[in-house]
Scaffold this active site. Structure first.
Site, PDB file in Angstrom:
ATOM      1  N   LYS A 196     -16.729  -3.678  -8.281  1.00 21.30           N
ATOM      2  CA  LYS A 196     -16.859  -4.242  -6.924  1.00 21.30           C
ATOM      3  C   LYS A 196     -18.226  -3.898  -6.326  1.00 21.30           C
ATOM      4  O   LYS A 196     -18.852  -4.715  -5.648  1.00 21.30           O
ATOM      5  CB  LYS A 196     -15.738  -3.712  -6.030  1.00 21.30           C
ATOM      6  CG  LYS A 196     -14.398  -4.285  -6.424  1.00 21.30           C
ATOM      7  CD  LYS A 196     -13.262  -3.626  -5.690  1.00 21.30           C
ATOM      8  CE  LYS A 196     -11.955  -4.074  -6.306  1.00 21.30           C
ATOM      9  NZ  LYS A 196     -10.873  -3.138  -6.071  1.00 21.30           N
ATOM     10  N   LEU A 229      -7.331   2.371 -12.334  1.00 19.51           N
ATOM     11  CA  LEU A 229      -7.695   1.073 -11.763  1.00 19.51           C
ATOM     12  C   LEU A 229      -7.310   1.096 -10.286  1.00 19.51           C
ATOM     13  O   LEU A 229      -6.363   1.786  -9.897  1.00 19.51           O
ATOM     14  CB  LEU A 229      -6.937  -0.062 -12.466  1.00 19.51           C
ATOM     15  CG  LEU A 229      -7.266  -0.324 -13.940  1.00 19.51           C
ATOM     16  CD1 LEU A 229      -6.396  -1.453 -14.483  1.00 19.51           C
ATOM     17  CD2 LEU A 229      -8.748  -0.650 -14.130  1.00 19.51           C
ATOM     18  N   ASP A 230      -8.015   0.296  -9.485  1.00 21.50           N
ATOM     19  CA  ASP A 230      -7.700   0.206  -8.058  1.00 21.50           C
ATOM     20  C   ASP A 230      -6.333  -0.449  -7.849  1.00 21.50           C
ATOM     21  O   ASP A 230      -5.815  -1.134  -8.731  1.00 21.50           O
ATOM     22  CB  ASP A 230      -8.758  -0.639  -7.327  1.00 21.50           C
ATOM     23  CG  ASP A 230     -10.130   0.008  -7.386  1.00 21.50           C
ATOM     24  OD1 ASP A 230     -10.198   1.225  -7.574  1.00 21.50           O
ATOM     25  OD2 ASP A 230     -11.128  -0.733  -7.244  1.00 21.50           O
ATOM     26  N   PHE A 231      -5.822  -0.284  -6.639  1.00 22.41           N
ATOM     27  CA  PHE A 231      -4.494  -0.783  -6.247  1.00 22.41           C
ATOM     28  C   PHE A 231      -4.279  -2.251  -6.641  1.00 22.41           C
ATOM     29  O   PHE A 231      -3.253  -2.625  -7.193  1.00 22.41           O
ATOM     30  CB  PHE A 231      -4.382  -0.610  -4.726  1.00 22.41           C
ATOM     31  CG  PHE A 231      -3.043  -0.910  -4.139  1.00 22.41           C
ATOM     32  CD1 PHE A 231      -1.930  -0.162  -4.497  1.00 22.41           C
ATOM     33  CD2 PHE A 231      -2.896  -1.933  -3.211  1.00 22.41           C
ATOM     34  CE1 PHE A 231      -0.691  -0.426  -3.943  1.00 22.41           C
ATOM     35  CE2 PHE A 231      -1.661  -2.201  -2.649  1.00 22.41           C
ATOM     36  CZ  PHE A 231      -0.556  -1.443  -3.016  1.00 22.41           C
TER      37      PHE A 231
END
Ligand code: URA
Length: 234
Positions: free
Chosen positions: A191, A105-107
């Site tokens: 996104k 997962l992204d930050f």
């Protein structure tokens, strides 16, 4: 991740003072045990998690580990990072240095992250052909319309990879909130899909991967997966 299997005679020659050819005698003398049973052939397969005992000494005792974490925002999905807290920093397990992440997962994305030392299991979960549902709760900066659901179900062209995304299901929960089900995991996929409508994702939270759901696990907490969660037939 490569699968770590070898033939018994090769394993013995690499992990003891005995040679490949000595192994035949060791087997005949019933001096080797694999997962608690006497070895019967030099050709038996020693897999990543086979428990191997020679003359009463354990040569390999590698237990498979499966963990779920509810990742908070601001934590990196990496095993090492000099600047930020990593998902491994949040886990307390004696074998944590062996673990790898199954689907990053992204930050700033929160939610379900799976970690394991079982390469075969993570490969199965991640294979595009497995088409496991990954469900995300999304908060957007602009109002949603029904057009989003239609476009997502047809797929969106990603020029960089020259692919069209697999049909995705979007349930509009409120003006700015939706639940999105994907069966794949391209780079920044959620996104970029909302980016098609120039609609910025303000918050993204993964609630499940296949039948494995966070189900009340608090942010920053982790737990071992249950046997049914691990054994589910994908
Ligand atoms: N899609 C994204 O854009 N980010 C994530 O972290 C996961 C899916």
């Amino acid at each position: 991740m490569k699968s770590k299997t070898s033939r018994l005679d090769r394993f013995i020659s690499q992990n003891s003072m005995f040679s490949l050819s000595d192994t035949r005698l060791l087997v005949a003398q019933k001096r080797i045990f694999l997962d608690g049973k006497v070895a019967y052939s030099t050709q038996q397969i020693v897999s990543e998690f086979t428990h191997v005992v020679l003359d009463g000494t354990c040569l390999k005792d590698n237990t498979p580990v499966y963990i779920m974490l509810n990742k908070p925002a601001g934590v990196v999905c990496a095993t090492k990072d000099v600047k930020h807290t990593t998902v491994l920093d949040l886990i307390d397990h004696p074998q944590k240095s062996e673990l790898h992440i199954v689907g990053r997962l992204d930050f700033n994305t929160t939610g379900l992250v799976l970690l394991t030392n079982d390469g075969a299991w993570s490969r199965k979960i991640s294979l595009p052909e497995t088409k496991l549902d990954k469900i995300y709760d999304v908060t957007l900066s602009k109002p949603l319309t029904n057009e989003y659901s239609e476009v997502f179900s047809r797929g969106i062209y990603f020029a960089y990879e020259n692919i069209t995304t697999q049909p995705a299901r979007l349930e509009i929960v409120s003006e700015y909130k939706a639940r999105l089900t994907l069966t794949e995991g391209k780079y920044h996929q959620v996104k970029r899909m909302f980016g098609f409508f120039q609609n910025e994702v303000l918050a993204l939270h993964r609630i499940s991967v296949g039948h494995i759901t966070l189900d009340g696990l608090k942010a920053g907490h982790s737990r071992l997966l249950s046997i049914p969660e691990i054994r589910y037939e994908y």
